[in-house]
Structures are given as structure tokens and as C-alpha cells.
Scaffold this motif. Structure first.
Motif, short mmCIF file in Angstrom:
data_model
loop_
_atom_site.label_atom_id
_atom_site.label_comp_id
_atom_site.label_asym_id
_atom_site.label_seq_id
_atom_site.Cartn_x
_atom_site.Cartn_y
_atom_site.Cartn_z
N GLY A 152 0.90 -0.97 0.21
CA GLY A 152 -0.21 0.30 0.09
C GLY A 152 1.01 0.93 0.22
O GLY A 152 0.23 2.16 0.49
N LYS A 153 2.05 1.11 -0.25
CA LYS A 153 3.18 2.21 -0.68
C LYS A 153 2.88 3.37 -1.86
O LYS A 153 2.62 2.03 -2.54
CB LYS A 153 4.65 1.98 0.36
CG LYS A 153 3.72 1.69 1.63
CD LYS A 153 3.81 2.20 2.70
CE LYS A 153 3.75 1.70 4.13
NZ LYS A 153 3.02 2.70 4.60
N LYS A 154 3.35 4.42 -1.49
CA LYS A 154 3.57 4.78 -2.41
C LYS A 154 5.77 4.69 -3.04
O LYS A 154 5.92 5.65 -2.25
CB LYS A 154 2.74 6.83 -3.45
CG LYS A 154 2.85 7.11 -4.33
CD LYS A 154 1.82 7.94 -4.39
CE LYS A 154 2.12 8.85 -6.05
NZ LYS A 154 1.41 9.99 -5.50
N VAL A 155 5.51 4.46 -4.51
CA VAL A 155 7.16 4.23 -4.37
C VAL A 155 7.53 5.12 -5.98
O VAL A 155 7.32 5.31 -6.59
CB VAL A 155 7.32 2.82 -4.53
CG1 VAL A 155 8.86 2.05 -4.42
CG2 VAL A 155 6.81 2.21 -3.60
N GLY A 156 8.83 5.66 -5.93
CA GLY A 156 9.29 5.78 -6.44
C GLY A 156 11.21 5.08 -7.36
O GLY A 156 11.55 4.69 -5.44
N ILE A 157 11.64 5.49 -8.26
CA ILE A 157 12.54 4.14 -8.59
C ILE A 157 13.76 5.54 -9.64
O ILE A 157 12.79 6.15 -10.01
CB ILE A 157 12.17 3.25 -8.93
CG1 ILE A 157 11.99 2.02 -8.54
CG2 ILE A 157 13.63 2.17 -9.73
CD1 ILE A 157 11.23 0.68 -9.20
N LEU A 158 14.48 5.99 -8.40
CA LEU A 158 15.07 6.59 -9.56
C LEU A 158 16.86 5.64 -9.93
O LEU A 158 17.99 5.57 -9.03
CB LEU A 158 15.79 7.46 -8.46
CG LEU A 158 17.29 9.28 -9.57
CD1 LEU A 158 16.33 9.92 -10.70
CD2 LEU A 158 17.58 9.83 -8.05
N ASP A 159 16.52 5.51 -10.76
CA ASP A 159 17.41 5.26 -11.74
C ASP A 159 19.25 5.70 -12.34
O ASP A 159 18.77 6.59 -13.40
CB ASP A 159 17.08 3.84 -12.84
CG ASP A 159 18.34 3.04 -13.52
OD1 ASP A 159 19.25 3.01 -13.72
OD2 ASP A 159 17.96 2.36 -14.89
N ILE A 160 20.05 5.58 -11.26
CA ILE A 160 21.80 6.41 -11.62
C ILE A 160 22.21 5.94 -12.30
O ILE A 160 23.48 6.06 -12.36
CB ILE A 160 22.05 7.78 -10.83
CG1 ILE A 160 22.36 6.62 -9.39
CG2 ILE A 160 20.67 8.20 -10.31
CD1 ILE A 160 23.05 6.90 -8.73
#
Length: 236
Positions: free
Chosen positions: A44-52
Motif C-alpha cells: 500500500g505504499k507509493k514508491v519512486g525508483i530513481l535509476d542513476i
């Protein structure tokens, strides 16, 4: 995460920041990052993925978003959302390349400038977790990320390795890097390994993730089920 001044202002809207590291390539770090995101989404979490991982951006392809392009808004770069519910947002240099097979042949200063821009300009819009997928090793990119995040007290790092002696030796160096950079270690994942159930003594092999509970490390199994489900059904 609280910050000071105008530095990396969009990260003020992120509640938890986790950096995913590996001592060498090919251990499944990006796959683990995606699965962590899908596991958090299932909770139930809101997630971001930052691909560096500028030289090998694989996150867009893993989530079926390789043909998407980033758009600008008055708030900054808008992440790519592969699902209708917008529970997982992505940002990667892969979205900025005109050809997915194009090599990023840049020297350190240009790489570091883009990483700072990605940290500064992406509008994450009140997400619960930001997972930062880094290149393998301990390079300028890692130092740039750690220094940029210092004012925001990231939760820590997750290290990914495989059972082979060469990989475990490299992850020890990654542990040393985290200690020198004062970046807490949340856990170590031994990927591509086997597991014998302590209750039924059933042996499972392959696509199993380990969080080893030693001191502040912890142990978990079965996270890949969410990735398999997504591959079959897609995002809802």
C-alpha cells in the motif's frame, strides 16, 4: 525527510530514501530494486525508483516502460508511471536517450551533473519510498549521491551480492564504503542463492532473496513473487 535551503527541494516530499548498492555488476541489483518497489506497492505504499546507473539503465525495460519519454512541468521533471494507479514512479536516463542501444560515453563531471539534476529536478509528489538504483562499485556517482542526500538523512542502503566468493569479496568493499560515507546498512541481499526451510527442510533454488539478520541486518524471503505476478498481469 527534512532538508535545509533550496537544495534538492523535491526530496522534502519523500518520506524514506533507500540506496541500492552492489560491489559488482550482474548480481541482480536492478531486479532487486524493482522487486522491492513492487513489494512496497503491494503493502500500500507509493514508491519512486530513481535509476542513476547511467551506463546501464535497465529499470525502464524491466517495468515495460522503455518507450516512454519524460515530460517537464512547472514543478520539474514528471516521473513515468507504468501503472494506472500511479503507485510506482520511474526516472532514468533511459527515458532521455533517443536510442535504447545508445552508449552513454561521458566523463565523471558530466555524469555527476546529471545525477545532481535528477535528484534536484524530479517532482516525486509525496511518495513514501524513493529507491535509488546505483551503478556497481564505489565511484564518483556514489559519492555524488551520498553527499547530495546527506541533508535529508536517508534511511540507509541495501547491498546486493551473490554467493560466489568474488561477489562476496566485492560486497565487503561496499560495506567499507558505506561506513566511510556514514550511510547506514539496512540489509544485505544474497541473490541467486538457495534456501533450506528450517521447518519442512524443503530446498528452493533460484530467484530467492536473502536479508541476513545479523546485528542491524535483517532477513526476508519470497519478494520475487510480486515481480512474477506483475509480469503475468501487469499493473492494475
Amino acid at each position: 525527510m527534512d532538508g535545509s535551503g533550496d537544495k534538492i527541494s523535491h526530496l522534502r516530499q519523500v518520506k524514506h530514501i533507500i540506496v541500492v548498492l552492489s560491489g559488482k555488476g550482474g548480481v541482480g541489483k536492478s531486479t532487486v530494486t524493482v522487486e522491492l518497489a513492487l513489494t512496497l506497492r503491494a503493502a500500500g505504499k507509493k514508491v519512486g525508483i530513481l535509476d542513476i546507473d547511467l551506463c546501464g539503465p535497465s529499470i525502464p525495460r524491466m517495468l515495460g516502460a522503455g518507450d516512454q519519454r519524460v515530460h517537464q512541468s512547472s514543478d520539474g521533471w514528471v516521473p513515468i508511471y507504468p501503472g494506472n494507479d500511479k503507485s510506482v514512479g520511474l526516472m532514468s536516463i533511459g527515458f532521455l536517450l533517443s536510442n535504447p542501444d545508445e552508449a552513454v560515453v561521458w566523463r565523471g563531471p558530466k555524469k555527476n551533473a546529471l545525477i545532481k539534476q535528477l535528484l534536484d529536478d524530479v517532482y516525486w509528489d509525496n511518495i513514501d519510498y524513493l529507491l535509488i538504483d546505483t551503478p556497481p562499485g564505489t565511484s564518483d556517482e556514489h559519492i555524488t549521491v551520498v553527499e547530495a542526500l546527506r541533508d535529508y538523512n536517508p534511511d540507509g542502503s541495501i547491498l546486493v551480492t551473490t554467493p560466489q566468493a568474488v561477489s562476496t569479496a566485492d560486497v565487503r568493499r561496499e560495506i567499507t564504503f558505506c561506513r566511510k560515507a556514514a550511510l547506514p546498512i539496512l540489509g544485505i541481499i544474497e541473490n541467486m542463492s538457495g534456501y533450506v526451510c528450517p521447518n519442512c527442510e524443503v530446498y528452493n533454488c533460484g530467484d530467492i532473496v536473502f536479508f541476513r539478520r545479523t546485528n542491524n541486518y535483517f532477513f526476508a524471503l519470497g519478494m520475487y513473487q510480486h515481480l512474477f505476478q506483475w509480469r503475468r498481469q501487469g499493473f492494475g
